[in-house]
Design an enzyme around this catalytic site. Structure first.
Site, mmCIF file in Angstrom:
data_model
loop_
_atom_site.group_PDB
_atom_site.id
_atom_site.type_symbol
_atom_site.label_atom_id
_atom_site.label_comp_id
_atom_site.label_asym_id
_atom_site.label_seq_id
_atom_site.Cartn_x
_atom_site.Cartn_y
_atom_site.Cartn_z
ATOM 1 N N VAL A 95 0.839 -1.211 0.000
ATOM 2 C CA VAL A 95 0.000 0.000 0.000
ATOM 3 C C VAL A 95 0.874 1.261 0.000
ATOM 4 C CG1 VAL A 95 -1.890 -1.206 1.175
ATOM 5 C CG2 VAL A 95 -0.152 -0.070 2.555
ATOM 6 N N HIS A 113 -4.673 -4.188 -1.963
ATOM 7 C CA HIS A 113 -5.011 -3.876 -0.564
ATOM 8 C C HIS A 113 -5.155 -2.388 -0.333
ATOM 9 C CE1 HIS A 113 -3.198 -8.000 0.792
ATOM 10 N NE2 HIS A 113 -4.365 -8.121 0.170
ATOM 11 N N ASN A 132 12.011 -14.850 -3.142
ATOM 12 C CA ASN A 132 11.791 -14.484 -1.738
ATOM 13 C C ASN A 132 13.050 -14.700 -0.920
ATOM 14 O OD1 ASN A 132 9.304 -13.474 -0.456
ATOM 15 N ND2 ASN A 132 9.725 -15.068 1.068
ATOM 16 N N GLY A 157 8.672 -11.312 -2.651
ATOM 17 C CA GLY A 157 8.648 -10.594 -1.378
ATOM 18 C C GLY A 157 7.367 -10.740 -0.603
ATOM 19 N N SER A 200 5.034 -13.390 2.130
ATOM 20 C CA SER A 200 5.062 -14.575 3.011
ATOM 21 C C SER A 200 4.002 -15.586 2.620
ATOM 22 C CB SER A 200 4.838 -14.130 4.462
ATOM 23 O OG SER A 200 3.572 -13.477 4.558
#
Ligand code: BV8
Length: 245
Positions: free
Chosen positions: A98, A114, A218, A192, A194
């Site tokens: 964001v 988001h 990642n 990047g 999880s």
């Protein structure tokens, strides 16, 4: 390192998470000194948390708004801009971030799934005022009010328990369908993230079910790492500029 072929047959859908902004100095959410460490996520990123303590929520987002305004895109963001320029409308970037760094780097084909730190909206669902650009870092102890109806303003962010914008989800799905219908090669690359938050974390499964190729870039194995065919471990700012050919 493996090479990601970006040829005339490739349609590339990229998903980014907080790890792509980490090298710009934006804190990630989980893991060491993550954002959620001292802020229980349900207290600061949910409608219930906002209703209970809007001051605390605005303090959390104002801090992040100030932080994100102070940082710059990194080579990971720049690599994605180069891929977009190379692939054109056969490229789409869906971001969970964001912080607005992808657009500041020059990405244009971006879906901010988001929301965005620099946009606010009225918390009253019946208010006619649309979401609006808002760079104000509200002083601690301030909860801004809507000029039209007087209700509290809120960050234009998708909180836990809230639906994502259906138009955003449709844009992502339509891209993948168009890729498959074109007879091209659909490639999904997540960087990047999880893989902890849905529906973003489920995108890899949707692409695999459609017969697409899946890549993860990642720092460490994400929760859904086993769903990816290719896993390039490392920092996105170092890996992405070298990965595409
Ligand atoms: C919804 C806004 C319908 C806040 C965020 C299915 C199964 C289980 C649960 C659910 C499900 N469907 C829905 C849910 C509930 C929930 C959910 O997923 N819960 C999780 C916790 C299980 N989802 C929702 O509520 C979504 N809404 O689906 O509506 C619905 C509603 C209720 C119930 C059912 C259905 C809304 C989700 C959106 C929430 N809002 N953000 C804010 O940003 O302030 S999510 C939040 O986490 C952030 O946006 C962030 O983007 C996101 C994910 O985090 P990551 O970006 O991945 O960041 P993280 O720190 O976790 O990881 C960083 C990674 O980078 C690490 O792996 C690290 O190793 C790596 N890394 C670090 N440095 C680098 C690096 N990698 C490369 N290079 C580096 N340099």
């Amino acid at each position: 390192m493996e090479t990601l072929l970006l040829d005339a047959n490739t349609w590339l859908l990229v998903l980014t998470g907080a790890g792509v902004s980490a090298e710009s100095g934006v804190p990630t959410f989980r893991g060491m000194n993550g954002l959620w460490e001292d802020q229980p996520v349900t207290e600061v990123a949910s409608p219930r948390g906002f209703a209970k303590d809007p001051l605390r929520v605005w303090r959390f987002y104002s801090q992040r708004r100030a932080g994100a305004a102070d940082v710059s895109p990194n080579p990971g963001h720049d690599a994605l801009v180069a891929w977009e320029r190379h692939l054109g409308d056969r490229f789409l970037l869906a971001t969970q971030n964001v912080d607005g760094l992808h657009r500041r780097a020059g990405s244009q084909r971006v879906v901010e799934m988001h929301g965005n730190l620099f946009t606010s909206r009225c918390s009253n669902p019946d208010c006619t005022r649309p979401p609006f650009p808002d760079t104000t870092v509200y002083a601690s102890g301030t909860v801004p009010g809507c000029k039209e109806c007087g209700a509290l303003l809120r960050p234009h962010i998708v909180w836990f328990g809230e639906q994502l914008d259906p138009d955003d989800l449709t844009r992502i799905e339509s891209f993948a369908v168009k890729a498959m219908r074109s007879g091209g090669r659909l490639v999904f690359l997540a960087a990047g993230t999880s893989g902890a938050v849905y529906p973003a974390a489920g995108m890899v499964d949707n692409v695999r079910a459609a017969g697409g190729e899946t890549w993860l870039v990642n720092l460490d194995a994400s929760e859904n790492a086993s769903s990816f065919e290719h896993f390039v471990q490392g920092k996105s700012g170092e890996v992405l500029p070298k990965l595409g050919r």
